[in-house]
Design a protein around this motif. Structure first.
Motif, PDB file in Angstrom:
ATOM      1  N   THR A  49       0.863  -1.175   0.000  1.00 48.28           N
ATOM      2  CA  THR A  49       0.000   0.000   0.000  1.00 48.28           C
ATOM      3  C   THR A  49       0.897   1.221   0.000  1.00 48.28           C
ATOM      4  O   THR A  49       1.825   1.306   0.805  1.00 48.28           O
ATOM      5  CB  THR A  49      -0.893   0.029   1.262  1.00 48.28           C
ATOM      6  OG1 THR A  49      -1.655  -1.177   1.311  1.00 48.28           O
ATOM      7  CG2 THR A  49      -1.806   1.236   1.263  1.00 48.28           C
ATOM      8  N   SER A  50       0.647   2.156  -0.910  1.00 53.54           N
ATOM      9  CA  SER A  50       1.377   3.425  -0.911  1.00 53.54           C
ATOM     10  C   SER A  50       0.444   4.499  -0.403  1.00 53.54           C
ATOM     11  O   SER A  50      -0.731   4.550  -0.791  1.00 53.54           O
ATOM     12  CB  SER A  50       1.851   3.784  -2.320  1.00 53.54           C
ATOM     13  OG  SER A  50       2.856   2.887  -2.737  1.00 53.54           O
ATOM     14  N   ALA A  51       0.946   5.344   0.470  1.00 47.61           N
ATOM     15  CA  ALA A  51       0.126   6.416   1.043  1.00 47.61           C
ATOM     16  C   ALA A  51       0.994   7.635   1.296  1.00 47.61           C
ATOM     17  O   ALA A  51       2.190   7.520   1.560  1.00 47.61           O
ATOM     18  CB  ALA A  51      -0.524   5.965   2.347  1.00 47.61           C
ATOM     19  N   ASP A  52       0.393   8.796   1.214  1.00 49.74           N
ATOM     20  CA  ASP A  52       1.052  10.051   1.550  1.00 49.74           C
ATOM     21  C   ASP A  52       1.296  10.085   3.055  1.00 49.74           C
ATOM     22  O   ASP A  52       0.568   9.454   3.833  1.00 49.74           O
ATOM     23  CB  ASP A  52       0.160  11.219   1.115  1.00 49.74           C
ATOM     24  CG  ASP A  52       0.838  12.546   1.339  1.00 49.74           C
ATOM     25  OD1 ASP A  52       0.598  13.144   2.408  1.00 49.74           O
ATOM     26  OD2 ASP A  52       1.610  12.970   0.470  1.00 49.74           O
ATOM     27  N   ALA A  53       2.302  10.828   3.473  1.00 49.76           N
ATOM     28  CA  ALA A  53       2.640  10.933   4.897  1.00 49.76           C
ATOM     29  C   ALA A  53       1.491  11.467   5.738  1.00 49.76           C
ATOM     30  O   ALA A  53       1.422  11.204   6.935  1.00 49.76           O
ATOM     31  CB  ALA A  53       3.876  11.811   5.084  1.00 49.76           C
ATOM     32  N   THR A  54       0.571  12.206   5.131  1.00 45.74           N
ATOM     33  CA  THR A  54      -0.547  12.776   5.902  1.00 45.74           C
ATOM     34  C   THR A  54      -1.767  11.859   5.938  1.00 45.74           C
ATOM     35  O   THR A  54      -2.694  12.102   6.697  1.00 45.74           O
ATOM     36  CB  THR A  54      -0.967  14.134   5.306  1.00 45.74           C
ATOM     37  OG1 THR A  54      -1.362  13.941   3.947  1.00 45.74           O
ATOM     38  CG2 THR A  54       0.181  15.137   5.379  1.00 45.74           C
ATOM     39  N   ALA A  55      -1.772  10.790   5.128  1.00 40.75           N
ATOM     40  CA  ALA A  55      -2.920   9.884   5.090  1.00 40.75           C
ATOM     41  C   ALA A  55      -2.946   9.004   6.337  1.00 40.75           C
ATOM     42  O   ALA A  55      -1.897   8.579   6.819  1.00 40.75           O
ATOM     43  CB  ALA A  55      -2.855   9.015   3.834  1.00 40.75           C
ATOM     44  N   PRO A  56      -4.132   8.706   6.860  1.00 39.36           N
ATOM     45  CA  PRO A  56      -4.207   7.816   8.028  1.00 39.36           C
ATOM     46  C   PRO A  56      -4.134   6.349   7.586  1.00 39.36           C
ATOM     47  O   PRO A  56      -5.105   5.810   7.069  1.00 39.36           O
ATOM     48  CB  PRO A  56      -5.582   8.143   8.614  1.00 39.36           C
ATOM     49  CG  PRO A  56      -6.379   8.648   7.456  1.00 39.36           C
ATOM     50  CD  PRO A  56      -5.416   9.259   6.499  1.00 39.36           C
ATOM     51  N   PRO A  57      -2.988   5.687   7.753  1.00 37.62           N
ATOM     52  CA  PRO A  57      -2.872   4.283   7.313  1.00 37.62           C
ATOM     53  C   PRO A  57      -3.575   3.349   8.283  1.00 37.62           C
ATOM     54  O   PRO A  57      -3.569   3.581   9.485  1.00 37.62           O
ATOM     55  CB  PRO A  57      -1.374   4.030   7.296  1.00 37.62           C
ATOM     56  CG  PRO A  57      -0.814   4.967   8.284  1.00 37.62           C
ATOM     57  CD  PRO A  57      -1.689   6.165   8.278  1.00 37.62           C
ATOM     58  N   GLU A  58      -4.169   2.298   7.746  1.00 41.43           N
ATOM     59  CA  GLU A  58      -4.814   1.293   8.585  1.00 41.43           C
ATOM     60  C   GLU A  58      -3.956   0.046   8.562  1.00 41.43           C
ATOM     61  O   GLU A  58      -3.805  -0.581   7.524  1.00 41.43           O
ATOM     62  CB  GLU A  58      -6.220   1.014   8.072  1.00 41.43           C
ATOM     63  CG  GLU A  58      -7.121   2.238   8.195  1.00 41.43           C
ATOM     64  CD  GLU A  58      -8.572   1.894   8.010  1.00 41.43           C
ATOM     65  OE1 GLU A  58      -8.950   0.724   8.182  1.00 41.43           O
ATOM     66  OE2 GLU A  58      -9.336   2.808   7.695  1.00 41.43           O
ATOM     67  N   GLY A  59      -3.408  -0.304   9.696  1.00 41.98           N
ATOM     68  CA  GLY A  59      -2.513  -1.440   9.794  1.00 41.98           C
ATOM     69  C   GLY A  59      -3.218  -2.653  10.345  1.00 41.98           C
ATOM     70  O   GLY A  59      -4.431  -2.704  10.332  1.00 41.98           O
ATOM     71  N   PRO A  60      -2.474  -3.590  10.839  1.00 39.61           N
ATOM     72  CA  PRO A  60      -1.027  -3.506  10.991  1.00 39.61           C
ATOM     73  C   PRO A  60      -0.281  -3.877   9.705  1.00 39.61           C
ATOM     74  O   PRO A  60      -0.800  -4.583   8.858  1.00 39.61           O
ATOM     75  CB  PRO A  60      -0.726  -4.526  12.086  1.00 39.61           C
ATOM     76  CG  PRO A  60      -1.794  -5.559  11.921  1.00 39.61           C
ATOM     77  CD  PRO A  60      -3.017  -4.821  11.434  1.00 39.61           C
TER      78      PRO A  60
END
Length: 194
Positions: free
Chosen positions: A38-49
């Motif tokens: 998954t690629s995401a911007d530093a400001t995006a809220p990632p859903e882990g784990p």
């Protein structure tokens, strides 16, 4: 980027988050080596784990690096790989980076990176510092203040103030050096098997 992917030691069962600032240079190399990317911007809220997270720290006024690393460690069930430019001892190489990219508010030392990981609640597991030498012109192609940077690098060649970028001429082409650090971190107290 291959060096970063090798340092990250991806495994076929890894679920990976690549934190980007625009287009990712790592994703095409990392994607085929992990189960999911998954690629995401530093400001995006990632859903882990995620079992593997790669992130390049890009210091900007609107991004607190400790908060970012803390947030990434919070969704990390394995290892967090941080990469960033670091300052050298001679001169202020960070100043040249800031001239090229005014959004870059700071260039950390290697020790600063390890302190940042600790302050964010992580532990450093592995580290690597290396330098790369590259031609100036492609690096300056997209910036408007290239003449000033060329002038400072050339002045150092002529015995002027040290920039920290260690310029030299190869043939008639101006080259400079950047120092990079890779830090493999994990949440403090996490199982070392990851």
């Amino acid at each position: 980027m291959r060096r970063l992917v090798d340092f990250a030691e991806p495994r076929p069962d890894d679920t990976c988050l690549d934190v980007t600032c625009g287009a990712s240079d790592v994703a095409p190399l990392l994607g085929p080596r992990v189960q999911r990317l998954t690629s995401a911007d530093a400001t995006a809220p990632p859903e882990g784990p995620f079992t593997l997270i790669t992130a390049r720290l890009t210091p900007t006024p609107d991004t607190d690096p400790v908060t970012l690393v803390r947030r990434l460690l919070g969704v990390c069930s394995g290892r967090l790989i941080i990469t960033d430019l670091v300052r050298t001892r001679a001169g202020d190489s960070g100043r040249i980076e800031r001239l090229r990219d005014p959004a870059r508010t700071t260039t950390r030392t290697f020790g600063d990176l390890m302190d940042l990981v600790h302050e964010a609640g992580g532990e450093t597991r592995r580290l690597e510092v290396f330098t790369i030498e590259r031609p100036v012109e492609p690096w300056l192609a997209a910036v408007g203040n290239g003449d000033r940077i060329r002038k400072e690098l050339t002045a150092e060649l002529d015995g002027g103030p040290k920039t920290g970028a260690r310029p030299r001429l190869i043939g008639r082409e101006l080259w400079f050096t950047q120092s990079w650090a890779y830090v493999a971190a994990a949440p403090a107290g996490a199982d070392r098997a990851h």
